[in-house]
Scaffold this motif. Structure first.
Motif, PDB file in Angstrom:
ATOM      1  N   LEU A 102       0.967  -1.377   0.096  1.00  0.00           N
ATOM      2  CA  LEU A 102       0.257   0.200  -0.334  1.00  0.00           C
ATOM      3  C   LEU A 102       1.204   1.194   0.260  1.00  0.00           C
ATOM      4  O   LEU A 102       1.592   1.395   1.112  1.00  0.00           O
ATOM      5  CB  LEU A 102      -0.462  -0.069   1.169  1.00  0.00           C
ATOM      6  CG  LEU A 102      -1.858  -1.505   1.829  1.00  0.00           C
ATOM      7  CD1 LEU A 102      -2.244  -1.209   2.853  1.00  0.00           C
ATOM      8  CD2 LEU A 102      -2.903  -1.574   0.461  1.00  0.00           C
ATOM      9  N   ASN A 111       0.365   4.331  -0.007  1.00  0.00           N
ATOM     10  CA  ASN A 111       0.040   5.666   0.234  1.00  0.00           C
ATOM     11  C   ASN A 111      -1.766   5.547   1.084  1.00  0.00           C
ATOM     12  O   ASN A 111      -1.635   4.087   0.978  1.00  0.00           O
ATOM     13  CB  ASN A 111      -0.644   6.746  -0.622  1.00  0.00           C
ATOM     14  CG  ASN A 111      -1.773   6.661  -1.862  1.00  0.00           C
ATOM     15  OD1 ASN A 111      -2.827   5.623  -1.409  1.00  0.00           O
ATOM     16  ND2 ASN A 111      -0.704   6.738  -3.296  1.00  0.00           N
ATOM     17  N   PRO A 112      -1.503   6.525   2.497  1.00  0.00           N
ATOM     18  CA  PRO A 112      -2.807   6.265   2.792  1.00  0.00           C
ATOM     19  C   PRO A 112      -3.980   6.462   1.833  1.00  0.00           C
ATOM     20  O   PRO A 112      -5.086   5.300   2.416  1.00  0.00           O
ATOM     21  CB  PRO A 112      -2.772   7.647   3.542  1.00  0.00           C
ATOM     22  CG  PRO A 112      -1.751   7.779   3.796  1.00  0.00           C
ATOM     23  CD  PRO A 112      -1.849   8.124   2.191  1.00  0.00           C
ATOM     24  N   THR A 163      -4.395   2.233   1.260  1.00  0.00           N
ATOM     25  CA  THR A 163      -4.653   2.121   3.226  1.00  0.00           C
ATOM     26  C   THR A 163      -6.584   1.853   2.604  1.00  0.00           C
ATOM     27  O   THR A 163      -6.844   0.908   3.135  1.00  0.00           O
ATOM     28  CB  THR A 163      -4.549   2.061   3.981  1.00  0.00           C
ATOM     29  OG1 THR A 163      -2.684   2.265   3.942  1.00  0.00           O
ATOM     30  CG2 THR A 163      -4.762   1.595   5.265  1.00  0.00           C
ATOM     31  N   GLY A 185       1.215   3.955  14.337  1.00  0.00           N
ATOM     32  CA  GLY A 185       1.552   4.774  12.987  1.00  0.00           C
ATOM     33  C   GLY A 185       1.746   4.255  11.944  1.00  0.00           C
ATOM     34  O   GLY A 185       1.688   4.311  10.676  1.00  0.00           O
ATOM     35  N   ALA A 186       1.358   1.920  11.865  1.00  0.00           N
ATOM     36  CA  ALA A 186       1.284   1.558  11.076  1.00  0.00           C
ATOM     37  C   ALA A 186      -0.142   2.050   9.603  1.00  0.00           C
ATOM     38  O   ALA A 186       0.585   0.975   8.280  1.00  0.00           O
ATOM     39  CB  ALA A 186       1.441   0.030  11.730  1.00  0.00           C
ATOM     40  N   GLY A 187      -1.055   1.934  10.117  1.00  0.00           N
ATOM     41  CA  GLY A 187      -2.430   2.343   9.151  1.00  0.00           C
ATOM     42  C   GLY A 187      -3.374   1.412   9.824  1.00  0.00           C
ATOM     43  O   GLY A 187      -4.773   1.974   9.101  1.00  0.00           O
ATOM     44  N   LYS A 188      -4.014   0.908  11.018  1.00  0.00           N
ATOM     45  CA  LYS A 188      -4.985   0.070  11.530  1.00  0.00           C
ATOM     46  C   LYS A 188      -5.658   1.485  11.761  1.00  0.00           C
ATOM     47  O   LYS A 188      -6.806   0.746  10.509  1.00  0.00           O
ATOM     48  CB  LYS A 188      -4.411  -0.219  12.676  1.00  0.00           C
ATOM     49  CG  LYS A 188      -3.711  -0.635  13.091  1.00  0.00           C
ATOM     50  CD  LYS A 188      -3.335  -1.775  14.254  1.00  0.00           C
ATOM     51  CE  LYS A 188      -2.738  -0.777  15.843  1.00  0.00           C
ATOM     52  NZ  LYS A 188      -0.951   0.329  15.444  1.00  0.00           N
ATOM     53  N   THR A 189      -5.957   2.254  12.451  1.00  0.00           N
ATOM     54  CA  THR A 189      -7.402   3.419  12.007  1.00  0.00           C
ATOM     55  C   THR A 189      -7.374   3.504  10.893  1.00  0.00           C
ATOM     56  O   THR A 189      -8.808   4.313  10.390  1.00  0.00           O
ATOM     57  CB  THR A 189      -6.005   4.655  13.421  1.00  0.00           C
ATOM     58  OG1 THR A 189      -6.260   3.866  13.997  1.00  0.00           O
ATOM     59  CG2 THR A 189      -8.501   5.233  13.215  1.00  0.00           C
ATOM     60  N   THR A 190      -6.208   4.030  10.206  1.00  0.00           N
ATOM     61  CA  THR A 190      -7.050   4.502   8.534  1.00  0.00           C
ATOM     62  C   THR A 190      -7.585   3.341   7.862  1.00  0.00           C
ATOM     63  O   THR A 190      -8.198   3.922   6.949  1.00  0.00           O
ATOM     64  CB  THR A 190      -5.611   4.870   7.559  1.00  0.00           C
ATOM     65  OG1 THR A 190      -4.078   5.359   8.599  1.00  0.00           O
ATOM     66  CG2 THR A 190      -5.260   5.490   6.378  1.00  0.00           C
ATOM     67  N   GLU A 194      -8.229  -3.034  17.025  1.00  0.00           N
ATOM     68  CA  GLU A 194      -6.898  -2.996  17.075  1.00  0.00           C
ATOM     69  C   GLU A 194      -5.816  -3.123  18.306  1.00  0.00           C
ATOM     70  O   GLU A 194      -6.381  -3.886  18.927  1.00  0.00           O
ATOM     71  CB  GLU A 194      -6.897  -1.449  16.696  1.00  0.00           C
ATOM     72  CG  GLU A 194      -7.504  -0.765  15.499  1.00  0.00           C
ATOM     73  CD  GLU A 194      -6.989   0.421  15.313  1.00  0.00           C
ATOM     74  OE1 GLU A 194      -5.709   1.356  15.738  1.00  0.00           O
ATOM     75  OE2 GLU A 194      -8.451   1.398  14.780  1.00  0.00           O
ATOM     76  N   ARG A 231       3.243   0.984   3.042  1.00  0.00           N
ATOM     77  CA  ARG A 231       2.683  -0.038   4.275  1.00  0.00           C
ATOM     78  C   ARG A 231       2.726  -1.729   3.326  1.00  0.00           C
ATOM     79  O   ARG A 231       1.867  -1.452   2.283  1.00  0.00           O
ATOM     80  CB  ARG A 231       1.551   0.106   3.967  1.00  0.00           C
ATOM     81  CG  ARG A 231       1.563   1.381   5.469  1.00  0.00           C
ATOM     82  CD  ARG A 231       2.607   1.485   6.451  1.00  0.00           C
ATOM     83  NE  ARG A 231       2.479   3.074   7.746  1.00  0.00           N
ATOM     84  CZ  ARG A 231       3.055   3.972   7.489  1.00  0.00           C
ATOM     85  NH1 ARG A 231       3.192   4.075   6.326  1.00  0.00           N
ATOM     86  NH2 ARG A 231       2.194   5.006   7.827  1.00  0.00           N
TER      87      ARG A 231
HETATM   88  P1  ADP Z   1      -1.949   2.946  13.690  1.00  0.00           P
HETATM   89  O1  ADP Z   1      -3.167   3.403  13.897  1.00  0.00           O
HETATM   90  O2  ADP Z   1      -1.552   2.125  12.951  1.00  0.00           O
HETATM   91  O3  ADP Z   1      -1.675   3.511  14.832  1.00  0.00           O
HETATM   92  P2  ADP Z   1      -3.459   5.697  11.844  1.00  0.00           P
HETATM   93  O4  ADP Z   1      -3.482   5.047  11.236  1.00  0.00           O
HETATM   94  O5  ADP Z   1      -3.563   5.734  12.254  1.00  0.00           O
HETATM   95  O6  ADP Z   1      -2.320   4.019  12.051  1.00  0.00           O
HETATM   96  O7  ADP Z   1      -2.241   6.517  11.201  1.00  0.00           O
HETATM   97  C1  ADP Z   1      -0.964   6.111   9.880  1.00  0.00           C
HETATM   98  C2  ADP Z   1      -0.677   7.002   9.471  1.00  0.00           C
HETATM   99  O8  ADP Z   1       0.330   6.832   8.862  1.00  0.00           O
HETATM  100  C3  ADP Z   1      -1.193   8.269   9.159  1.00  0.00           C
HETATM  101  O9  ADP Z   1      -0.680   9.262   9.113  1.00  0.00           O
HETATM  102  C4  ADP Z   1      -2.014   7.823   7.316  1.00  0.00           C
HETATM  103  O10 ADP Z   1      -2.274   8.884   6.581  1.00  0.00           O
HETATM  104  C5  ADP Z   1       0.013   6.749   7.180  1.00  0.00           C
HETATM  105  N1  ADP Z   1      -0.757   6.065   6.946  1.00  0.00           N
HETATM  106  C6  ADP Z   1      -1.644   4.949   6.294  1.00  0.00           C
HETATM  107  N2  ADP Z   1      -0.721   4.669   5.297  1.00  0.00           N
HETATM  108  C7  ADP Z   1      -0.313   4.356   4.777  1.00  0.00           C
HETATM  109  C8  ADP Z   1       0.140   4.232   3.747  1.00  0.00           C
HETATM  110  N3  ADP Z   1       0.065   2.819   2.993  1.00  0.00           N
HETATM  111  N4  ADP Z   1       1.770   4.817   2.928  1.00  0.00           N
HETATM  112  C9  ADP Z   1       1.351   5.738   3.430  1.00  0.00           C
HETATM  113  N5  ADP Z   1       1.113   5.606   5.536  1.00  0.00           N
HETATM  114  C10 ADP Z   1       0.248   5.319   5.223  1.00  0.00           C
END
Ligand code: ADP
Ligand code: MG
Length: 153
Positions: free
Chosen positions: A6, A8-9, A12, A36-41, A105, A134
């Motif tokens: 993935l 970009n966000p 995701t 910050g891995a992308g779980k909430t995104t 999560e 990611r």
């Molecule tokens: P978590 O819930 O795992 O702590 P979040 O989703 O809150 O993570 O935050 C992830 C961060 O990384 C956000 O700033 C989001 O915009 C960014 N992000 C999510 N997916 C990607 C991706 N595939 N590539 C780059 N950045 C991403």
């Protein structure tokens, strides 16, 4: 098991949207990966895919947030702060057996409370020519999600 990159966000979110179209009542999705891995995104995309209009906020301090305005109820849980065995007190079973979709999560903290069938997604960061992408490792545990995982592109 399937591994998706993935970049970009939006990608995701799109994965969450795609999975949302195939969900049914009682489905459980567990999300692992560092802060910050992308779980909430991912969960935001999934909520969009269910037609939830309300803004998805990280449930870190509330542990469970319920969104009832989509195609199915969405129960979004962040169990990072849970004490050992706290899953019982939360009544996780009732959410998992319920009429909605549960997204958890940090699911490794409630591993013993998980049902026999669930979809597991582990997000990891990967550096790639100057930017951070990611990788989502998607695994069906039990029968229910086998076909869904096989069909993911
Ligand atoms: P978590 O819930 O795992 O702590 P979040 O989703 O809150 O993570 O935050 C992830 C961060 O990384 C956000 O700033 C989001 O915009 C960014 N992000 C999510 N997916 C990607 C991706 N595939 N590539 C780059 N950045 C991403
Ligand atoms: Mg989060």
């Amino acid at each position: 098991m399937k591994e998706l990159k993935l970049i970009n966000p939006d990608q995701t979110m799109a994965l969450g949207q795609q999975i949302a179209t195939q969900l049914q009542a009682g489905d459980v999705i567990v999300l692992n990966g560092d802060l910050g891995a992308g779980k909430t995104t991912f969960t935001k995309g999934l909520a969009q895919g269910l037609g939830v209009q309300r803004v998805i906020k990280s449930p870190t301090f509330t542990i469970i947030r319920e969104y009832l305005d989509g195609r199915l109820p969405l129960y979004h849980m962040d169990v990072y702060r849970l004490e050992n065995g706290g899953g019982d007190e939360l009544g996780l079973d009732e959410y998992f057996d319920g009429d909605g979709v549960s997204v958890v999560e940090w699911a490794q903290f409630v591993e013993e409370d998980l049902p026999t069938d669930y979809l597991s997604i582990t997000f990891t960061r990967q550096d790639q020519s100057g930017s951070t992408v990611r990788v989502a490792e998607i695994k069906a545990v039990g029968e229910r999600f086998q076909a869904l995982v096989a069909g993911l592109a």
